[in-house]
Design an enzyme around this catalytic site. Structure first.
Site, short mmCIF file in Angstrom:
data_model
loop_
_atom_site.label_atom_id
_atom_site.label_comp_id
_atom_site.label_asym_id
_atom_site.label_seq_id
_atom_site.Cartn_x
_atom_site.Cartn_y
_atom_site.Cartn_z
N GLY A 136 0.54 -1.25 -0.13
CA GLY A 136 -0.05 0.06 -0.02
C GLY A 136 0.92 1.26 -0.16
O GLY A 136 1.97 1.20 0.21
N HIS A 137 -0.04 2.47 -0.22
CA HIS A 137 0.92 3.80 -0.17
C HIS A 137 1.57 4.17 1.02
O HIS A 137 1.13 3.73 2.27
CB HIS A 137 -0.27 4.91 -0.52
CG HIS A 137 -1.23 5.02 0.23
ND1 HIS A 137 -2.29 5.91 -0.11
CD2 HIS A 137 -1.78 4.38 1.54
CE1 HIS A 137 -2.94 5.74 1.05
NE2 HIS A 137 -2.73 4.94 1.80
N ASN A 138 2.81 4.76 0.95
CA ASN A 138 3.69 5.23 1.89
C ASN A 138 4.19 4.21 2.86
O ASN A 138 4.77 4.41 3.80
CB ASN A 138 2.84 5.92 3.07
CG ASN A 138 1.90 7.40 2.20
OD1 ASN A 138 2.65 7.64 1.40
ND2 ASN A 138 0.91 7.52 2.67
#
Length: 349
Positions: free
Chosen positions: A243-245
């Site tokens: 996922g993001h980050n």
């Protein structure tokens, strides 16, 4: 082109101790059951040591402490799997980068603002968008898309169907297997009082450091504002979702169908079995090993092996599994004790 080697040559190549006929010729590799007298094979797990009695292999790569059967040829080393891999790769002129396409194929579309260094190969129907930099020695197969303002390092290998979206940065010697998607949008929405979902724009990127390999159909989302980062030397299997980050540390091993939710962070030398699930915003420390289907819902910072969902130290998890396998007998014992207790109360009354 298949090559031929004497056992003396293979011993030098693999830094192994030769036991047997130094002049014997090897011209192929195979598993220990199927190998013929012209093949090399290996035995890495002593559980299968009985195979030494029946194999017809011309030479067997074994551990230096492995008991051997007389009358056969051996290459003894501290790491027989590695020795065998050296032999397998030496047998064939070209391995992963074997392709008929060299240079830039006429059907490739490259924006004139992009910089393509020497020794780059770009296959049919690949698209290189504007302001992209691709450094020397990188091989891009057919039907690859690289978005605007991406930076691609040296000696990378991108298989067909790879997508790298805008502003992503790829280090040196990175391998992207077919269908890998780098820089897709993170999963984020605002939900109003009526239950309507409005997309949150993801304006960060993905940074992949040197010597990373990403498996087929694995997806790595771009950061919402900053970068999703994959640390150097990390190896990610097929069908993994990151996922993001997320920050994946150096030299991690992440096996297929694992999912890592946004803003989580892993340390160095973390290992995850298949179908591990990690919630968002947690931290996993250096040297943590998560068994298959492990579920992580909070920080795990102490080095060691963990299993279960939610995860617990592996020793504790194994004890619980033993008890669970006996749950039927426990229920029968409880029923018997309840019956005896009722009978005892009846006698007393």
């Amino acid at each position: 082109m298949i090559k031929h080697f004497t056992l003396e040559q293979l011993a030098k190549m693999t830094r192994s101790k030769l036991v047997g006929d130094a002049s014997h010729i090897i011209q192929g590799v195979d598993d220990i059951k199927s190998a013929t007298s012209s093949d090399a094979t290996f035995l890495a797990n002593l559980k299968y040591k009985d195979s030494l009695n029946t194999t017809n292999a011309g030479v067997i790569c074994v551990h230096e402490d492995c008991p051997i059967v007389a009358g056969k040829n051996y290459l003894k080393s501290a790491n027989p799997s590695e020795a065998f891999q050296i032999i397998a790769e030496a047998m064939i002129d070209k391995l992963e980068n074997d392709t008929s396409f060299t240079g830039i194929h006429p059907t490739a579309v490259i924006d004139p603002s992009s910089t393509i260094e020497e020794g780059v190969h770009i296959g049919p129907n690949s698209v290189i968008d504007g302001d992209v930099t691709i450094k020397k020695g990188t091989l891009i197969y057919a039907n690859v898309y690289i978005g605007p303002s991406c930076i691609i390092g040296e000696d990378c290998l991108f298989y067909p169907g790879v997508v790298i979206r805008e502003r992503c940065e790829i280090g040196n010697r990175v391998i992207l297997q077919p269908g890998a998607i780098i820089g897709s949008c993170g999963y984020g929405y605002l939900t109003d009082a009526q239950g309507k979902h409005t997309k949150l724009q993801q304006i960060g990127n993905v940074v992949i450091e040197d010597d990373v390999e990403i498996g087929a159909n694995t997806t790595i989302d771009r950061g919402r504002f900053k970068s999703t980062r994959i640390g150097k030397g990390t190896k990610i299997d097929n069908l993994v979702q990151i996922g993001h980050n997320v920050k994946v540390g150096e030299h991690n091993i992440i096996v297929s169908q694992t999912g890592i939710a946004g803003s989580s962070k892993t340390g160095r030398h973390v290992m995850m079995g298949g179908q591990v699930g990690i919630v968002g915003h947690v931290e996993i420390g250096d040297g943590v090993m998560i068994a298959t289907r492990g579920g992580i819902s909070k920080n795990v910072k102490e080095r060691g092996a963990y299993g279960g969902s939610p995860v617990m130290p592996m020793v504790e998890f194994n004890k619980q599994q033993v008890h669970l396998r006996k749950i039927g007998s426990y229920v029968d014992r409880l029923k018997k004790l309840e019956k005896e207790l009722k009978e005892l109360k009846s006698d007393i009354s």
